[in-house]
Scaffold this motif. Structure first.
Motif, mmCIF file in Angstrom:
data_model
loop_
_atom_site.group_PDB
_atom_site.id
_atom_site.type_symbol
_atom_site.label_atom_id
_atom_site.label_comp_id
_atom_site.label_asym_id
_atom_site.label_seq_id
_atom_site.Cartn_x
_atom_site.Cartn_y
_atom_site.Cartn_z
ATOM 1 N N VAL A 218 3.331 -9.814 -6.282
ATOM 2 C CA VAL A 218 3.012 -8.711 -5.379
ATOM 3 C C VAL A 218 2.200 -7.662 -6.124
ATOM 4 C CG1 VAL A 218 3.996 -6.819 -4.034
ATOM 5 C CG2 VAL A 218 4.995 -9.084 -3.911
ATOM 6 N N GLU A 219 1.133 -7.202 -5.474
ATOM 7 C CA GLU A 219 0.247 -6.201 -6.059
ATOM 8 C C GLU A 219 0.544 -4.839 -5.444
ATOM 9 O OE1 GLU A 219 -4.501 -5.133 -5.871
ATOM 10 O OE2 GLU A 219 -3.836 -7.145 -5.382
ATOM 11 N N LEU A 220 0.562 -3.799 -6.277
ATOM 12 C CA LEU A 220 0.745 -2.437 -5.811
ATOM 13 C C LEU A 220 -0.627 -1.797 -5.679
ATOM 14 C CD1 LEU A 220 2.585 -0.011 -5.164
ATOM 15 C CD2 LEU A 220 2.508 0.538 -7.595
ATOM 16 N N ARG A 221 -0.942 -1.290 -4.500
ATOM 17 C CA ARG A 221 -2.234 -0.650 -4.250
ATOM 18 C C ARG A 221 -1.981 0.810 -3.902
ATOM 19 N NH1 ARG A 221 -5.305 -0.283 0.732
ATOM 20 N NH2 ARG A 221 -7.395 0.385 0.194
ATOM 21 N N ALA B 82 8.181 -1.962 -10.318
ATOM 22 C CA ALA B 82 8.530 -2.695 -11.539
ATOM 23 C C ALA B 82 10.021 -3.025 -11.574
ATOM 24 C CB ALA B 82 8.137 -1.882 -12.767
ATOM 25 N N GLU B 83 10.855 -2.083 -11.152
ATOM 26 C CA GLU B 83 12.301 -2.331 -11.117
ATOM 27 C C GLU B 83 12.649 -3.411 -10.095
ATOM 28 O OE1 GLU B 83 14.409 1.332 -10.544
ATOM 29 O OE2 GLU B 83 13.622 2.211 -12.394
ATOM 30 N N ALA C 46 6.229 7.838 -8.634
ATOM 31 C CA ALA C 46 7.467 7.067 -8.652
ATOM 32 C C ALA C 46 7.262 5.617 -8.213
ATOM 33 C CB ALA C 46 8.504 7.729 -7.756
ATOM 34 N N TYR C 47 6.214 5.337 -7.457
ATOM 35 C CA TYR C 47 6.037 3.990 -6.913
ATOM 36 C C TYR C 47 5.868 2.893 -7.970
ATOM 37 C CZ TYR C 47 5.764 5.808 -2.169
ATOM 38 O OH TYR C 47 6.053 6.392 -0.978
ATOM 39 N N PRO C 48 5.026 3.065 -8.991
ATOM 40 C CA PRO C 48 4.890 1.989 -9.983
ATOM 41 C C PRO C 48 6.206 1.630 -10.669
ATOM 42 C CG PRO C 48 3.076 3.528 -10.199
ATOM 43 C CD PRO C 48 4.046 4.136 -9.229
ATOM 44 N N ASN D 290 0.842 -1.194 0.000
ATOM 45 C CA ASN D 290 0.000 0.000 0.000
ATOM 46 C C ASN D 290 0.879 1.246 0.000
ATOM 47 O OD1 ASN D 290 -2.527 -1.368 0.242
ATOM 48 N ND2 ASN D 290 -2.020 -1.762 2.371
ATOM 49 N N VAL D 291 0.639 2.135 -0.958
ATOM 50 C CA VAL D 291 1.400 3.380 -1.063
ATOM 51 C C VAL D 291 0.449 4.512 -1.417
ATOM 52 C CG1 VAL D 291 3.547 2.236 -1.767
ATOM 53 C CG2 VAL D 291 1.930 2.990 -3.498
#
Length: 56
Positions: A42-45, A30-31, A24-26, A18-19
């Motif tokens: 892992v899912e980015l929310r 990805a990196e 910049a987070y996505p 969770n962010v």
């Protein structure tokens, strides 16, 4: 933050990060997935406001 910290594998897997809505987070996630420091599952929310509660 140092790259070595991000490249260090985490001791336990997790499924969601969770962010806030920082653009910049996505790219960072990805990196991390590309170098293998983070599982591909892992899912980015992203949420409008991330409230962190601290217990004092």
């Amino acid at each position: 933050m140092s790259l070595w910290l991000w490249a260090t594998p985490l001791p336990q897997p997790f499924g969601v990060i969770n962010v806030d809505k920082n653009a910049a987070y996505p790219k960072a996630i990805a990196e991390l997935k590309a170098i293998g420091a983070l599982s591909a599952s892992v899912e980015l929310r992203q949420v409008n406001y991330l409230v962190v509660l601290q217990k004092n």
